[in-house]
Scaffold this motif. Structure first.
Motif, PDB file in Angstrom:
ATOM      1  N   GLY A   1       0.798  -1.220   0.000  1.00 50.20           N
ATOM      2  CA  GLY A   1       0.000   0.000   0.000  1.00 50.20           C
ATOM      3  C   GLY A   1       0.830   1.270   0.000  1.00 50.20           C
ATOM      4  N   GLY A   2       2.151   1.152   0.081  1.00 51.14           N
ATOM      5  CA  GLY A   2       3.001   2.326  -0.007  1.00 51.14           C
ATOM      6  C   GLY A   2       3.670   2.733   1.290  1.00 51.14           C
ATOM      7  N   CYS A   3       3.638   1.888   2.304  1.00 53.02           N
ATOM      8  CA  CYS A   3       4.317   2.215   3.566  1.00 53.02           C
ATOM      9  C   CYS A   3       5.823   2.071   3.404  1.00 53.02           C
ATOM     10  N   PRO A   4       6.585   2.545   4.377  1.00 52.51           N
ATOM     11  CA  PRO A   4       8.052   2.534   4.257  1.00 52.51           C
ATOM     12  C   PRO A   4       8.635   1.131   4.064  1.00 52.51           C
ATOM     13  N   GLY A   5       9.806   1.099   3.459  1.00 45.47           N
ATOM     14  CA  GLY A   5      10.453  -0.168   3.134  1.00 45.47           C
ATOM     15  C   GLY A   5      11.023  -0.899   4.332  1.00 45.47           C
ATOM     16  N   TRP A   6      11.199  -0.214   5.476  1.00 45.16           N
ATOM     17  CA  TRP A   6      11.742  -0.899   6.645  1.00 45.16           C
ATOM     18  C   TRP A   6      10.783  -1.956   7.178  1.00 45.16           C
ATOM     19  N   LEU A   7       9.529  -1.927   6.705  1.00 46.01           N
ATOM     20  CA  LEU A   7       8.584  -2.978   7.111  1.00 46.01           C
ATOM     21  C   LEU A   7       8.976  -4.336   6.532  1.00 46.01           C
ATOM     22  N   HIS A   8       9.821  -4.328   5.479  1.00 46.18           N
ATOM     23  CA  HIS A   8      10.327  -5.606   4.958  1.00 46.18           C
ATOM     24  C   HIS A   8      11.101  -6.342   6.053  1.00 46.18           C
ATOM     25  N   LEU A   9      11.916  -5.606   6.789  1.00 46.30           N
ATOM     26  CA  LEU A   9      12.697  -6.210   7.874  1.00 46.30           C
ATOM     27  C   LEU A   9      11.781  -6.777   8.961  1.00 46.30           C
ATOM     28  N   VAL A  10      10.753  -6.039   9.299  1.00 50.87           N
ATOM     29  CA  VAL A  10       9.799  -6.507  10.306  1.00 50.87           C
ATOM     30  C   VAL A  10       9.100  -7.776   9.817  1.00 50.87           C
ATOM     31  N   ALA A  11       8.724  -7.793   8.536  1.00 51.28           N
ATOM     32  CA  ALA A  11       8.066  -8.980   7.974  1.00 51.28           C
ATOM     33  C   ALA A  11       9.000 -10.186   8.004  1.00 51.28           C
ATOM     34  N   VAL A  12      10.275  -9.967   7.680  1.00 46.49           N
ATOM     35  CA  VAL A  12      11.237 -11.075   7.709  1.00 46.49           C
ATOM     36  C   VAL A  12      11.399 -11.599   9.138  1.00 46.49           C
ATOM     37  N   LEU A  13      11.431 -10.702  10.116  1.00 48.97           N
ATOM     38  CA  LEU A  13      11.538 -11.142  11.507  1.00 48.97           C
ATOM     39  C   LEU A  13      10.318 -11.956  11.937  1.00 48.97           C
ATOM     40  N   PHE A  14       9.137 -11.538  11.504  1.00 51.00           N
ATOM     41  CA  PHE A  14       7.936 -12.311  11.823  1.00 51.00           C
ATOM     42  C   PHE A  14       7.966 -13.684  11.150  1.00 51.00           C
ATOM     43  N   VAL A  15       8.453 -13.751   9.925  1.00 50.19           N
ATOM     44  CA  VAL A  15       8.556 -15.039   9.230  1.00 50.19           C
ATOM     45  C   VAL A  15       9.544 -15.943   9.960  1.00 50.19           C
ATOM     46  N   TRP A  16      10.677 -15.379  10.390  1.00 50.91           N
ATOM     47  CA  TRP A  16      11.681 -16.145  11.118  1.00 50.91           C
ATOM     48  C   TRP A  16      11.090 -16.713  12.418  1.00 50.91           C
ATOM     49  N   ASN A  17      10.368 -15.884  13.136  1.00 49.60           N
ATOM     50  CA  ASN A  17       9.740 -16.336  14.374  1.00 49.60           C
ATOM     51  C   ASN A  17       8.729 -17.453  14.109  1.00 49.60           C
ATOM     52  N   ALA A  18       7.922 -17.299  13.078  1.00 41.55           N
ATOM     53  CA  ALA A  18       6.927 -18.319  12.742  1.00 41.55           C
ATOM     54  C   ALA A  18       7.604 -19.635  12.368  1.00 41.55           C
ATOM     55  N   MET A  19       8.707 -19.552  11.630  1.00 44.27           N
ATOM     56  CA  MET A  19       9.424 -20.773  11.255  1.00 44.27           C
ATOM     57  C   MET A  19       9.978 -21.487  12.487  1.00 44.27           C
ATOM     58  N   LYS A  20      10.476 -20.723  13.445  1.00 42.73           N
ATOM     59  CA  LYS A  20      10.992 -21.336  14.673  1.00 42.73           C
ATOM     60  C   LYS A  20       9.884 -22.094  15.397  1.00 42.73           C
ATOM     61  N   PHE A  21       8.719 -21.485  15.500  1.00 43.37           N
ATOM     62  CA  PHE A  21       7.616 -22.155  16.186  1.00 43.37           C
ATOM     63  C   PHE A  21       7.141 -23.382  15.408  1.00 43.37           C
ATOM     64  N   LEU A  22       7.089 -23.277  14.091  1.00 45.26           N
ATOM     65  CA  LEU A  22       6.623 -24.405  13.286  1.00 45.26           C
ATOM     66  C   LEU A  22       7.591 -25.578  13.329  1.00 45.26           C
ATOM     67  N   ILE A  23       8.878 -25.303  13.431  1.00 46.22           N
ATOM     68  CA  ILE A  23       9.867 -26.378  13.466  1.00 46.22           C
ATOM     69  C   ILE A  23       9.990 -26.963  14.864  1.00 46.22           C
ATOM     70  N   MET A  24      10.034 -26.108  15.880  1.00 46.38           N
ATOM     71  CA  MET A  24      10.286 -26.585  17.234  1.00 46.38           C
ATOM     72  C   MET A  24       9.059 -27.228  17.882  1.00 46.38           C
ATOM     73  N   GLY A  25       7.863 -26.909  17.426  1.00 49.19           N
ATOM     74  CA  GLY A  25       6.659 -27.510  17.993  1.00 49.19           C
ATOM     75  C   GLY A  25       6.651 -29.032  17.876  1.00 49.19           C
ATOM     76  N   PRO A  26       6.718 -29.566  16.653  1.00 51.32           N
ATOM     77  CA  PRO A  26       6.745 -31.029  16.517  1.00 51.32           C
ATOM     78  C   PRO A  26       7.998 -31.661  17.117  1.00 51.32           C
ATOM     79  N   THR A  27       9.127 -30.962  17.028  1.00 54.50           N
ATOM     80  CA  THR A  27      10.365 -31.501  17.597  1.00 54.50           C
ATOM     81  C   THR A  27      10.227 -31.689  19.106  1.00 54.50           C
ATOM     82  N   CYS A  28       9.678 -30.696  19.777  1.00 52.17           N
ATOM     83  CA  CYS A  28       9.487 -30.804  21.230  1.00 52.17           C
ATOM     84  C   CYS A  28       8.492 -31.896  21.577  1.00 52.17           C
ATOM     85  N   LEU A  29       7.445 -32.055  20.788  1.00 48.40           N
ATOM     86  CA  LEU A  29       6.488 -33.129  21.050  1.00 48.40           C
ATOM     87  C   LEU A  29       7.142 -34.499  20.951  1.00 48.40           C
ATOM     88  N   VAL A  30       7.995 -34.685  19.948  1.00 47.15           N
ATOM     89  CA  VAL A  30       8.686 -35.964  19.788  1.00 47.15           C
ATOM     90  C   VAL A  30       9.630 -36.200  20.967  1.00 47.15           C
TER      91      VAL A  30
END
Length: 80
Positions: A20-49
């Motif tokens: 929508g035209g907001c500043p480009g530094w939001l790319h960094l925030v989006a990447v950090l959110f993706v990184w956090n989501a990946m950690k939860f998605l990977i570690m969830g099943p690993t911890c269950l096992v």
């Protein structure tokens, strides 16, 4: 595993704001959110096992002798 959903929602919001035209530094925030989501998605099943494995191995470890001497030695028991 379900903890990744708010992060993925935040990624969606950030990418919509970026398009929508907001500043480009939001790319960094989006990447950090993706990184956090990946950690939860990977570690969830690993911890269950790992927790399931520990749960099934615990009774066997409890019944196994620890290998330590059960006799308490005091100075009076020491050879002269």
């Amino acid at each position: 595993m379900l903890l990744a959903l708010p992060d993925l929602l935040a990624v969606s919001i950030c990418t919509n704001l970026i398009s929508g035209g907001c500043p480009g530094w939001l790319h960094l925030v989006a990447v950090l959110f993706v990184w956090n989501a990946m950690k939860f998605l990977i570690m969830g099943p690993t911890c269950l096992v790992l927790l399931t494995r520990a749960h099934f191995l615990e009774p066997a470890a409890r019944n196994r002798p620890s290998g330590r001497a059960h006799r308490c030695t005091t100075p009076m028991d020491a050879p002269a």
